[in-house]
Each structure stands twice: as C-alpha cells, then as structure tokens.
Design a protein around this motif. Structure first.
Motif, PDB file in Angstrom:
ATOM      1  N   LEU A  69       0.838  -1.191   0.000  1.00  0.00           N
ATOM      2  CA  LEU A  69       0.000   0.000   0.000  1.00  0.00           C
ATOM      3  C   LEU A  69       0.874   1.241   0.000  1.00  0.00           C
ATOM      4  O   LEU A  69       2.018   1.220   0.472  1.00  0.00           O
ATOM      5  N   ARG A  70       0.332   2.324  -0.502  1.00  0.00           N
ATOM      6  CA  ARG A  70       0.996   3.626  -0.512  1.00  0.00           C
ATOM      7  C   ARG A  70       2.366   3.597  -1.192  1.00  0.00           C
ATOM      8  O   ARG A  70       3.293   4.275  -0.801  1.00  0.00           O
ATOM      9  N   SER A  71       2.484   2.776  -2.232  1.00  0.00           N
ATOM     10  CA  SER A  71       3.759   2.684  -2.941  1.00  0.00           C
ATOM     11  C   SER A  71       3.878   3.728  -4.049  1.00  0.00           C
ATOM     12  O   SER A  71       4.892   3.791  -4.721  1.00  0.00           O
TER      13      SER A  71
ATOM     14  N   ILE B 111       2.016   5.970  14.529  1.00  0.00           N
ATOM     15  CA  ILE B 111       3.452   5.802  14.354  1.00  0.00           C
ATOM     16  C   ILE B 111       3.819   4.403  14.843  1.00  0.00           C
ATOM     17  O   ILE B 111       3.253   3.915  15.818  1.00  0.00           O
ATOM     18  N   CYS B 112       4.768   3.781  14.153  1.00  0.00           N
ATOM     19  CA  CYS B 112       5.268   2.468  14.569  1.00  0.00           C
ATOM     20  C   CYS B 112       6.783   2.557  14.673  1.00  0.00           C
ATOM     21  O   CYS B 112       7.460   2.919  13.707  1.00  0.00           O
ATOM     22  N   SER B 113       7.303   2.245  15.844  1.00  0.00           N
ATOM     23  CA  SER B 113       8.742   2.210  16.072  1.00  0.00           C
ATOM     24  C   SER B 113       9.155   0.736  16.128  1.00  0.00           C
ATOM     25  O   SER B 113       8.506  -0.068  16.794  1.00  0.00           O
TER      26      SER B 113
ATOM     27  N   PHE C  76       8.001   4.233  11.275  1.00  0.00           N
ATOM     28  CA  PHE C  76       7.014   4.269  10.201  1.00  0.00           C
ATOM     29  C   PHE C  76       5.864   5.175  10.604  1.00  0.00           C
ATOM     30  O   PHE C  76       5.471   5.205  11.771  1.00  0.00           O
ATOM     31  N   ASP C  77       5.311   5.890   9.629  1.00  0.00           N
ATOM     32  CA  ASP C  77       4.184   6.796   9.862  1.00  0.00           C
ATOM     33  C   ASP C  77       3.160   6.568   8.751  1.00  0.00           C
ATOM     34  O   ASP C  77       3.441   6.842   7.589  1.00  0.00           O
TER      35      ASP C  77
ATOM     36  N   ASP D 254       5.874   3.561   4.219  1.00  0.00           N
ATOM     37  CA  ASP D 254       5.573   4.507   5.289  1.00  0.00           C
ATOM     38  C   ASP D 254       6.814   4.820   6.121  1.00  0.00           C
ATOM     39  O   ASP D 254       6.745   5.580   7.084  1.00  0.00           O
ATOM     40  N   CYS D 255       7.958   4.236   5.766  1.00  0.00           N
ATOM     41  CA  CYS D 255       9.187   4.426   6.539  1.00  0.00           C
ATOM     42  C   CYS D 255       9.661   5.876   6.432  1.00  0.00           C
ATOM     43  O   CYS D 255       9.834   6.411   5.342  1.00  0.00           O
ATOM     44  N   ILE D 256       9.863   6.505   7.589  1.00  0.00           N
ATOM     45  CA  ILE D 256      10.387   7.869   7.598  1.00  0.00           C
ATOM     46  C   ILE D 256      11.802   7.928   8.175  1.00  0.00           C
ATOM     47  O   ILE D 256      12.478   8.943   8.049  1.00  0.00           O
TER      48      ILE D 256
END
Length: 186
Positions: free
Chosen positions: A14-16, A153-155, A147-148, A122-124
């Motif tokens: 997703l979101r690619s 947010i996912c750490s 990731f956002d 989603d990696c920031i």
C-alpha cells in the motif's frame, strides 16, 4: 524466494505511489500531489517509471524530458490536468536492510508490518547498523526504524545476531501502546 518475488511483494505494498495531476505552467511541467497538495517540478522524476491514467486504466512508462512518456515503443506527450502516479523510492538504508534479511525473516517482517496497517513505504527513518558490520565476521546489534501511516506511528527495533545461527528479532511498538514481537532463528 528469488529477487523478483521480493520486488513484486515490495511493489504491491500500500501507498507505494505518489498520485497527483500534472500541469504545464510557464514552460515547465509541475506535479501536484493529490494527498499533500504540494507542488514539485516533474523533471525531478525524469527517467523514472510512472503510470498515467488514460481511458480509465493505468499505462506504465518511463518519464522523459519535456513531459514526454515512453510506453513500450510509443512516445507521447503528457496533457494538462492528467492524473499520474510515481512510484515512491524506499529509504536507502531500509532497502539495504531488506536485501540483507533471509527470506523467512523478510516475510515475517513485511507481513507483521502490513498486519499493523503499515507499508514499507511509510518508513520515515531507518538506521541500519548492519551496514557498518562485516557479516562474514559474525554480526550483532540493533537497527532502528520508524514508520508513519498518517494515523499512527510504529517504532521498530530489529535485534540481530548473525553468528553460527542467524537470529532476527523485531519489536514493533505503536503510538497507541500496542506491542508485537516476532523472532526468527535459523
């Protein structure tokens, strides 16, 4: 799992894509991102693969200079207001980390990330400590990823130990407080 299968899984995330419209303004093609409403010069995507919405289907091609697109043997010009999408580039350190993971650890990581409603796109932020080590000498340490997905947010902490056995442990922590841990030993 071969390299082509890995790429297909990455591309299907997703979101690619960044999706938006293009307009020819003052002799330059401008890309207006549909999601962020930001404008960017289209030339920054030159020689990249893009997709154009024509006749209700996406046509894949390579963006050339001056708003031209090469689809197979055909070359055509973009039109004002046309909808396009540009594949997002992965954070380089994340791309390297994914390439270094064995197949099972790679699949566990991607599947868990997706189950938490995140995409690798989603990696920031990604700190890949493996880049600084020699895996042939046995490597151990921790990688840090953030990731956002614009909802949370996912750490992630990726603890690895590559000696006689290969151990990958991923600790996922969401901004909601939910935690998930997966471990693959081979």
């Amino acid at each position: 799992m071969n390299q082509q299968q890995r790429l297909k899984l990455i591309e299907s995330q997703l979101r690619s894509y960044d999706t938006g419209t293009v307009e020819h303004i003052n002799g330059q093609w401008i890309f207006f991102d549909e999601e962020t409403e930001e404008a960017a010069l289209l030339e920054q995507f030159s020689n990249q693969e893009i997709e154009i919405l024509r006749k209700n289907s996406w046509k894949r091609g390579d963006l050339l200079d001056g708003g031209s697109v090469k689809c197979g043997k055909e070359v055509f010009q973009l039109e004002d207001g046309e909808m396009i999408r540009v594949r997002k580039q992965l954070v380089y350190s994340l791309e390297r980390l994914l390439a270094e993971l064995k197949d099972e650890a790679f699949l566990y990581f991607i599947n868990t990330l997706n189950s938490l409603h995140f995409s690798i796109h989603d990696c920031i932020y990604c700190y890949n400590h493996l880049t600084f080590l020699d895996p042939g000498q046995g490597a151990a340490g921790v990688n840090f990823l953030i990731f956002d997905n614009e909802e949370s947010i996912c750490s992630i902490q990726h603890h690895f130990n590559y000696g006689d056995m290969q151990n990958d442990r991923f600790e996922f922590t969401l901004s909601s407080g939910k935690r998930t841990v997966i471990e693959k030993i081979s």
